[in-house]
Scaffold this motif. Structure first.
Motif, PDB file in Angstrom:
ATOM      1  N   LEU A 122       0.830  -1.210   0.000  1.00 40.53           N
ATOM      2  CA  LEU A 122       0.000   0.000   0.000  1.00 40.53           C
ATOM      3  C   LEU A 122       0.862   1.256   0.000  1.00 40.53           C
ATOM      4  O   LEU A 122       0.630   2.176  -0.790  1.00 40.53           O
ATOM      5  N   VAL A 123       1.860   1.288   0.863  1.00 37.65           N
ATOM      6  CA  VAL A 123       2.747   2.454   0.930  1.00 37.65           C
ATOM      7  C   VAL A 123       3.462   2.640  -0.411  1.00 37.65           C
ATOM      8  O   VAL A 123       3.543   3.756  -0.938  1.00 37.65           O
ATOM      9  N   GLY A 124       3.967   1.553  -0.986  1.00 36.37           N
ATOM     10  CA  GLY A 124       4.639   1.641  -2.281  1.00 36.37           C
ATOM     11  C   GLY A 124       3.714   2.144  -3.373  1.00 36.37           C
ATOM     12  O   GLY A 124       4.089   3.003  -4.176  1.00 36.37           O
ATOM     13  N   ALA A 125       2.483   1.624  -3.396  1.00 34.40           N
ATOM     14  CA  ALA A 125       1.512   2.046  -4.407  1.00 34.40           C
ATOM     15  C   ALA A 125       1.178   3.530  -4.255  1.00 34.40           C
ATOM     16  O   ALA A 125       1.092   4.260  -5.250  1.00 34.40           O
ATOM     17  N   VAL A 126       0.997   3.971  -3.024  1.00 37.26           N
ATOM     18  CA  VAL A 126       0.692   5.382  -2.783  1.00 37.26           C
ATOM     19  C   VAL A 126       1.873   6.253  -3.203  1.00 37.26           C
ATOM     20  O   VAL A 126       1.689   7.291  -3.860  1.00 37.26           O
ATOM     21  N   LEU A 127       3.085   5.840  -2.858  1.00 39.52           N
ATOM     22  CA  LEU A 127       4.269   6.622  -3.233  1.00 39.52           C
ATOM     23  C   LEU A 127       4.440   6.705  -4.749  1.00 39.52           C
ATOM     24  O   LEU A 127       4.764   7.770  -5.283  1.00 39.52           O
ATOM     25  N   ILE A 128       4.212   5.599  -5.437  1.00 39.27           N
ATOM     26  CA  ILE A 128       4.313   5.612  -6.903  1.00 39.27           C
ATOM     27  C   ILE A 128       3.261   6.542  -7.493  1.00 39.27           C
ATOM     28  O   ILE A 128       3.549   7.337  -8.392  1.00 39.27           O
ATOM     29  N   THR A 129       2.041   6.464  -6.967  1.00 33.83           N
ATOM     30  CA  THR A 129       0.961   7.315  -7.466  1.00 33.83           C
ATOM     31  C   THR A 129       1.261   8.790  -7.210  1.00 33.83           C
ATOM     32  O   THR A 129       1.127   9.624  -8.112  1.00 33.83           O
ATOM     33  N   VAL A 130       1.691   9.103  -5.996  1.00 29.59           N
ATOM     34  CA  VAL A 130       2.027  10.495  -5.661  1.00 29.59           C
ATOM     35  C   VAL A 130       3.212  10.957  -6.509  1.00 29.59           C
ATOM     36  O   VAL A 130       3.210  12.071  -7.045  1.00 29.59           O
ATOM     37  N   GLY A 131       4.217  10.093  -6.661  1.00 26.14           N
ATOM     38  CA  GLY A 131       5.374  10.433  -7.496  1.00 26.14           C
ATOM     39  C   GLY A 131       4.963  10.721  -8.931  1.00 26.14           C
ATOM     40  O   GLY A 131       5.472  11.649  -9.558  1.00 26.14           O
ATOM     41  N   THR A 132       4.039   9.927  -9.443  1.00 26.63           N
ATOM     42  CA  THR A 132       3.548  10.154 -10.809  1.00 26.63           C
ATOM     43  C   THR A 132       2.869  11.506 -10.911  1.00 26.63           C
ATOM     44  O   THR A 132       3.120  12.274 -11.853  1.00 26.63           O
ATOM     45  N   LEU A 133       2.010  11.804  -9.952  1.00 23.98           N
ATOM     46  CA  LEU A 133       1.311  13.101  -9.961  1.00 23.98           C
ATOM     47  C   LEU A 133       2.305  14.258  -9.870  1.00 23.98           C
ATOM     48  O   LEU A 133       2.152  15.264 -10.580  1.00 23.98           O
ATOM     49  N   VAL A 134       3.314  14.137  -9.046  1.00 19.70           N
ATOM     50  CA  VAL A 134       4.331  15.187  -8.921  1.00 19.70           C
ATOM     51  C   VAL A 134       5.083  15.371 -10.231  1.00 19.70           C
ATOM     52  O   VAL A 134       5.335  16.493 -10.679  1.00 19.70           O
TER      53      VAL A 134
END
Length: 138
Positions: A122-134
């Motif tokens: 979950l943490v990895g998925a959230v970080l990847i998603t946030v990183g993509t948005l950034v």
């Protein structure tokens, strides 16, 4: 050993994006995808014959045939969309969005393959998603 192959996959995937971005300049993205596919096809069958794996063709089950064909169709669709996006967008942004496939794979693996979806996932998925948005935020 699988990690070494995964790292090499990432390196060659990165090269693919850069080489493709240069190569599709002035070329229809569907035509470029078809040309790339021919090269991949020749390379893949070359490896089959080099490793003498063609002898296992008759041992493939009907279920495996169906899912390998579906996987091929998904790959083809992915490549067609990827090349079109790469042709009209920045490689640095297209690749980042394309890597959301990691998040989608985690979710689909949980739903359909019943693989573990841990707090770490979950943490990895959230970080990847946030990183993509950034990365793609203007």
């Amino acid at each position: 050993m699988w990690a070494i192959f995964a790292i090499l996959s990432a390196v060659f995937a990165a090269l693919t994006s850069i080489l493709a971005k240069v190569g599709i300049d002035g070329v229809n993205s569907n035509l470029a995808t078809a040309l790339r596919t021919i090269v991949v096809l020749i390379m893949a069958w070359g490896m089959v014959f080099i490793t003498n794996a063609q002898t296992g063709l008759g041992d493939i089950s009907r279920k495996s045939w169906i899912f390998l064909i579906l996987s091929g169709l998904a790959t083809g669709a992915s490549w067609l969309f990827y090349y079109r996006a790469l042709q009209i967008g920045d490689a640095s942004k297209v690749v980042v969005i394309d890597k959301l496939s990691v998040v989608l794979t985690l979710v689909l693996a949980y739903l359909f393959l019943h693989e573990d979806f841990t707090t770490k996932s979950l943490v990895g998925a959230v970080l990847i998603t946030v990183g993509t948005l950034v990365m793609v935020w203007k």
